[in-house]
Design a protein around this motif. Structure first.
Motif, mmCIF file in Angstrom:
data_model
loop_
_atom_site.group_PDB
_atom_site.id
_atom_site.type_symbol
_atom_site.label_atom_id
_atom_site.label_comp_id
_atom_site.label_asym_id
_atom_site.label_seq_id
_atom_site.Cartn_x
_atom_site.Cartn_y
_atom_site.Cartn_z
ATOM 1 N N LEU B 203 0.850 -1.194 0.000
ATOM 2 C CA LEU B 203 0.000 0.000 0.000
ATOM 3 C C LEU B 203 0.886 1.244 0.000
ATOM 4 C CD1 LEU B 203 -1.460 -2.118 2.397
ATOM 5 C CD2 LEU B 203 -3.288 -0.615 1.683
ATOM 6 N N VAL B 204 0.727 2.070 -1.028
ATOM 7 C CA VAL B 204 1.501 3.306 -1.144
ATOM 8 C C VAL B 204 0.622 4.459 -0.685
ATOM 9 C CG1 VAL B 204 2.571 4.918 -2.762
ATOM 10 C CG2 VAL B 204 2.877 2.440 -3.059
ATOM 11 N N VAL B 205 1.053 5.176 0.341
ATOM 12 C CA VAL B 205 0.251 6.269 0.872
ATOM 13 C C VAL B 205 0.928 7.595 0.564
ATOM 14 C CG1 VAL B 205 -0.926 7.147 2.909
ATOM 15 C CG2 VAL B 205 -0.326 4.723 2.775
ATOM 16 N N ALA B 206 0.216 8.481 -0.127
ATOM 17 C CA ALA B 206 0.766 9.800 -0.439
ATOM 18 C C ALA B 206 0.627 10.692 0.787
ATOM 19 C CB ALA B 206 0.014 10.403 -1.614
ATOM 20 N N LEU B 207 1.621 11.550 1.018
ATOM 21 C CA LEU B 207 1.603 12.397 2.213
ATOM 22 C C LEU B 207 1.117 13.817 1.936
ATOM 23 C CD1 LEU B 207 4.993 11.230 3.746
ATOM 24 C CD2 LEU B 207 2.689 10.561 4.457
ATOM 25 N N ARG B 208 1.237 14.287 0.678
ATOM 26 C CA ARG B 208 0.860 15.686 0.414
ATOM 27 C C ARG B 208 -0.302 15.814 -0.569
ATOM 28 N NH1 ARG B 208 5.747 18.238 2.833
ATOM 29 N NH2 ARG B 208 7.348 16.692 2.426
ATOM 30 N N GLY B 209 -0.117 15.407 -1.813
ATOM 31 C CA GLY B 209 -1.186 15.577 -2.799
ATOM 32 C C GLY B 209 -1.806 14.246 -3.187
ATOM 33 N N PRO B 210 -2.599 14.232 -4.261
ATOM 34 C CA PRO B 210 -3.195 12.975 -4.725
ATOM 35 C C PRO B 210 -2.126 11.917 -5.027
ATOM 36 C CG PRO B 210 -4.112 14.861 -5.908
ATOM 37 C CD PRO B 210 -2.970 15.373 -5.094
ATOM 38 N N ALA B 211 -2.380 10.677 -4.612
ATOM 39 C CA ALA B 211 -1.410 9.602 -4.781
ATOM 40 C C ALA B 211 -1.085 9.353 -6.255
ATOM 41 C CB ALA B 211 -1.940 8.330 -4.126
ATOM 42 N N ARG B 212 -2.071 9.604 -7.127
ATOM 43 C CA ARG B 212 -1.855 9.359 -8.559
ATOM 44 C C ARG B 212 -0.765 10.247 -9.147
ATOM 45 N NH1 ARG B 212 -5.269 6.679 -11.813
ATOM 46 N NH2 ARG B 212 -7.080 5.666 -10.885
ATOM 47 N N LEU B 213 -0.455 11.360 -8.480
ATOM 48 C CA LEU B 213 0.533 12.289 -9.021
ATOM 49 C C LEU B 213 1.974 11.947 -8.613
ATOM 50 C CD1 LEU B 213 -1.393 15.684 -8.671
ATOM 51 C CD2 LEU B 213 -1.299 14.093 -10.598
ATOM 52 N N LEU B 214 2.166 10.891 -7.828
ATOM 53 C CA LEU B 214 3.533 10.471 -7.500
ATOM 54 C C LEU B 214 4.208 10.062 -8.814
ATOM 55 C CD1 LEU B 214 2.705 8.348 -4.320
ATOM 56 C CD2 LEU B 214 3.943 10.524 -4.342
ATOM 57 N N HIS B 215 5.546 10.257 -8.883
ATOM 58 C CA HIS B 215 6.213 10.094 -10.181
ATOM 59 C C HIS B 215 6.500 8.650 -10.588
ATOM 60 C CE1 HIS B 215 6.602 14.369 -10.357
ATOM 61 N NE2 HIS B 215 7.104 14.363 -9.130
ATOM 62 N N TYR B 216 7.046 7.869 -9.645
ATOM 63 C CA TYR B 216 7.571 6.554 -10.027
ATOM 64 C C TYR B 216 6.502 5.456 -10.013
ATOM 65 C CZ TYR B 216 12.175 8.642 -10.037
ATOM 66 O OH TYR B 216 13.261 9.409 -10.337
ATOM 67 N N LEU B 217 5.423 5.685 -10.760
ATOM 68 C CA LEU B 217 4.327 4.725 -10.802
ATOM 69 C C LEU B 217 4.060 4.280 -12.234
ATOM 70 C CD1 LEU B 217 1.740 6.518 -8.452
ATOM 71 C CD2 LEU B 217 3.173 4.553 -7.871
ATOM 72 N N ASP B 218 3.596 3.043 -12.357
ATOM 73 C CA ASP B 218 3.192 2.527 -13.662
ATOM 74 C C ASP B 218 1.681 2.294 -13.598
ATOM 75 O OD1 ASP B 218 2.533 0.999 -15.841
ATOM 76 O OD2 ASP B 218 3.688 -0.767 -15.211
ATOM 77 N N HIS B 219 0.939 3.158 -14.310
ATOM 78 C CA HIS B 219 -0.526 3.105 -14.246
ATOM 79 C C HIS B 219 -1.134 2.218 -15.341
ATOM 80 C CE1 HIS B 219 -0.917 6.326 -11.267
ATOM 81 N NE2 HIS B 219 0.046 6.961 -11.904
ATOM 82 N N SER B 220 -0.276 1.520 -16.108
ATOM 83 C CA SER B 220 -0.785 0.819 -17.294
ATOM 84 C C SER B 220 -1.899 -0.185 -16.994
ATOM 85 C CB SER B 220 0.371 0.137 -18.032
ATOM 86 O OG SER B 220 1.004 -0.779 -17.175
ATOM 87 N N ALA B 221 -1.876 -0.821 -15.821
ATOM 88 C CA ALA B 221 -2.914 -1.811 -15.515
ATOM 89 C C ALA B 221 -3.841 -1.344 -14.395
ATOM 90 C CB ALA B 221 -2.247 -3.128 -15.121
ATOM 91 N N ALA B 222 -3.739 -0.056 -14.030
ATOM 92 C CA ALA B 222 -4.468 0.452 -12.864
ATOM 93 C C ALA B 222 -5.985 0.422 -13.020
ATOM 94 C CB ALA B 222 -4.011 1.876 -12.562
ATOM 95 N N THR B 223 -6.663 0.173 -11.904
ATOM 96 C CA THR B 223 -8.127 0.204 -11.883
ATOM 97 C C THR B 223 -8.565 1.084 -10.716
ATOM 98 O OG1 THR B 223 -8.039 -1.835 -10.585
ATOM 99 C CG2 THR B 223 -8.570 -2.052 -12.916
ATOM 100 N N THR B 224 -9.779 1.632 -10.815
ATOM 101 C CA THR B 224 -10.281 2.500 -9.752
ATOM 102 C C THR B 224 -11.406 1.799 -9.007
ATOM 103 O OG1 THR B 224 -9.781 4.358 -11.182
ATOM 104 C CG2 THR B 224 -11.151 4.821 -9.263
#
Ligand SMILES: [Zn+2]
Ligand SMILES: [Zn+2]
Ligand SMILES: [Zn+2]
Lengths: 83, 396
Positions: B203-224
């Motif tokens: 589980l990756v928890v963002a501390l400041r803004g929306p978690a989706r805006l973190l840089h080192y992520l691969d969203h290719s298979a992401a689901t909401t």
């Protein structure tokens, strides 16, 4: 209740950074305590050998402190409370 | 006959008492109420066998003089001081029905309209009542949830796992940005739901803004997912279910909302060089990703139990069930808050991270400085104190 054993505290320094008795036996420990009467460092009651309690029982020295990083609390074995 | 029987029980309790002491099992068996606890653990371990079947069992032991009836939110509460304890016990299945006992000799049975068999439910029941919850559950596992943690016996050894909330303090020190309720929820989810249920997760928890805006992520298979939250206990069964069917990471926003599932973690070559591979793939990727993203903290649960929190490339805390007697470095946390006088910071010359350090100093200590590896890059650091412990990285 106030501890009547505070007068047995001496200006000591730790004799070691390890529990020497555990090292001699090849055992490990969890936390270290230091006797405030003689400065001997030994392992806590969560450790298998509980050498700090054993030191109190054999030498009769009443108070030990924690020498874990950032901890300075003291424990009186006779009154069984933080002092 | 009755006299012989009670003598046998007394001998068995004495043996159990010695066993618990010898194995340094952290249960208060030498207090006034300790006798009750001992009796209940003994019964949970050796219940009467009927036609080859070993029944499950459960008891709630209150350390007050009477059972905490008012704190039990159950549809059925039967106080029955005059009923034989043996009969009462045969009504308690450790899932929905429990014997309730207090030190004043008061006793009864409580029946819930839901199962409280899981460790998570037992830990919750303990928190609500302040009592000890003793259970014999699946495969003969005997478990005691108390104020310090969960003691268990699986047939070979006594184990102890501290409560999730005790580890939250460690995390709060190096990640003060994390919302207290989100942290408490995450710790409970990871330790008492996922880890206890053998569900691996990241589980990756963002501390400041929306978690989706973190840089080192691969969203290719992401689901909401629908708006589930790690700060809401009612959502935990659904989260456990979905996580048991996923390998990739879950993104969590600063307010605890689950923002995405099936997200991949990435990192730079520098992180590959700086942060050693330790443990399995799940741990190494979480650790390297956290090195790249100081605005995030990563909670990892491995399928075989331990739950670890990574921040800035270092493990901040690890919660695991360790055998009570042999080498349990993290099982017993210090009961006392660290002394602020001993707190300092040290900058690692190699990875340049600022490290939070707790120290104990003695003016006339002549044993030299202590040498410890940087928890991020492994470089040996020379720390000028009698004892030092590096707690983590101070966030920029
Ligand atoms: Zn020792
Ligand atoms: Zn001494
Ligand atoms: Zn470093």
């Amino acid at each position: 209740m106030t501890c009547a054993h505070l007068d047995q505290i001496r200006p000591v320094r730790p004799n070691s950074r390890r529990c020497e008795e555990c090292v001699a036996q090849g055992d490990g420990w969890v936390h270290l305590r230091m006797c405030l009467t003689c400065g001997i460092v030994a392992c806590c009651d969560s450790s298998p050998n509980r050498h700090a309690s054993a030191h109190h029982a054999s030498a009769g020295h009443p108070i030990a402190r924690s020498v874990e990083p950032g901890e300075s609390w003291r424990w009186c074995y006779i009154d069984e409370e933080l002092v | 006959m009755r006299e012989t029987e009670s003598r046998l029980v007394a001998r068995r309790l004495a043996r159990l008492h010695d066993e618990l002491v010898d194995h340094a099992v952290p249960l208060p068996i030498d207090t006034a109420a300790g006798r009750l606890l001992l009796e209940e653990v003994d019964y949970a371990r050796f219940p009467p066998v009927h036609e080859g079947r070993i029944p499950p069992y459960g008891a709630i032991v209150s350390f007050g003089t009477r059972p905490q009836w008012e704190k039990l939110s159950a549809p059925t509460k039967l106080m029955s001081d005059d009923i034989d304890l043996t009969l009462l016990r045969s009504l308690a299945d450790g899932r929905s029905s429990f014997v309730v006992r207090g030190t004043g000799g008061k006793q009864g049975i409580v029946i819930f309209d839901r199962s409280l068999e899981s460790e998570a439910s037992a830990a919750r029941l303990r928190a609500e009542t302040g009592a000890f919850v003793v259970q014999r559950v699946r495969d003969g596992l005997v478990r005691v949830c108390g104020p310090d943690g969960v003691v268990s016996w699986e047939g070979v050894e006594w184990r102890f796992k501290p409560l999730a909330e005790q580890h939250a303090a460690q995390v709060r020190r190096v990640v003060p940005q994390l919302d207290a309720e989100v942290l408490a929820g995450l710790m409970e989810l990871c330790v008492h739901w996922l880890s206890a249920g053998q569900v691996g997760a990241t589980l990756v928890v963002a501390l400041r803004g929306p978690a989706r805006l973190l840089h080192y992520l691969d969203h290719s298979a992401a689901t909401t997912p629908p708006p589930l939250s790690v700060a809401c206990r009612d959502h935990f069964p659904a989260l456990r279910s979905v996580l048991a069917q996923r390998d990739r990471a879950v993104l969590v926003d600063p307010d605890g909302t689950v923002a995405a599932l099936d997200v991949g973690l990435s990192w730079s070559d520098r992180a590959d060089r700086m942060v050693a591979s330790v443990g399995g793939m799940r741990h190494t990727s979480a650790r390297r990703f956290s090195f790249e993203e100081p605005d995030a903290v990563v909670f990892v649960v491995s399928q075989d139990g331990p739950a670890t929190v990574f921040s800035d490339g270092t493990p901040v805390t690890e919660v695991r069930a360790d055998p009570c007697l042999s080498g349990f470095p993290l099982a017993r946390l210090s009961a006392v808050d660290p002394d602020r006088d001993g707190e300092t910071t040290v900058t690692c010359p190699h990875c340049e991270r600022v490290l939070l350090v707790d120290q104990t100093r003695f003016e006339d200590w002549d044993g030299g400085p202590e040498r410890l590896p940087c928890p991020v890059c492994g470089t040996t650091l020379s720390l000028d104190a009698y004892r030092s412990a590096i707690r983590g990285v101070v966030k920029p």
